[in-house]
Design a protein around this motif. Sequence first.
Motif, PDB file in Angstrom:
ATOM      1  N   ALA A 178       0.832  -1.209   0.000  1.00 22.86           N
ATOM      2  CA  ALA A 178       0.000   0.000   0.000  1.00 22.86           C
ATOM      3  C   ALA A 178       0.867   1.259   0.000  1.00 22.86           C
ATOM      4  CB  ALA A 178      -0.930  -0.004   1.201  1.00 22.86           C
ATOM      5  N   GLN A 221       1.015   3.970  -3.279  1.00 22.27           N
ATOM      6  CA  GLN A 221       0.226   5.142  -2.879  1.00 22.27           C
ATOM      7  C   GLN A 221       0.434   6.388  -3.740  1.00 22.27           C
ATOM      8  OE1 GLN A 221       0.412   6.087   1.234  1.00 22.27           O
ATOM      9  NE2 GLN A 221      -0.737   7.935   1.010  1.00 22.27           N
ATOM     10  N   ASP A 267      -3.829   5.552   0.275  1.00 16.44           N
ATOM     11  CA  ASP A 267      -4.167   4.186   0.669  1.00 16.44           C
ATOM     12  C   ASP A 267      -5.489   4.097   1.433  1.00 16.44           C
ATOM     13  OD1 ASP A 267      -3.169   5.327   2.951  1.00 16.44           O
ATOM     14  OD2 ASP A 267      -1.726   3.750   3.387  1.00 16.44           O
TER      15      ASP A 267
END
Length: 138
Positions: free
Chosen positions: A102, A106, A113
């Motif tokens: 994540a 991002q 996220d």
Amino acid sequence: MIKFTIIGKPKALKRHRVARFGRMYDPSSKDKKDMWLQIAKYKPKRPLAGEIYLKTEFYMPRPKHHFKTKAGKPTDIIKPKYEIIKLHSIKPDLDNLVKMIADIIQPQIICDDSQICWLSAIKQYGTPRTEVAIEEIS
């Protein structure tokens, strides 16, 4: 839908550390950079802005004790001793593996996220790699 595979043993996100004189640093920065170099070619022109479905599959290497041995040495034909065992239930933690992915995607692939509203993750044995699928739901 964006799909990619990161070759190599999956890495977990490490917590930020404090060095001398209160300086903060990210011990995972090198791992993040190495992973980003593998997935940069999948970057869309504009980051996905809607709700996101993130599917991750982490394949961890099998430990040596999973293989049959003869007189303390691995046999020529290496077959796992436990064919039934497929899930990986030891460290690193699954949530830290997902956090690493994540954090990497991002800024360029998704805006934030917090957009991830549906998550599917599994950690199992196999050839070390991470398979990721990112889909915009709306």
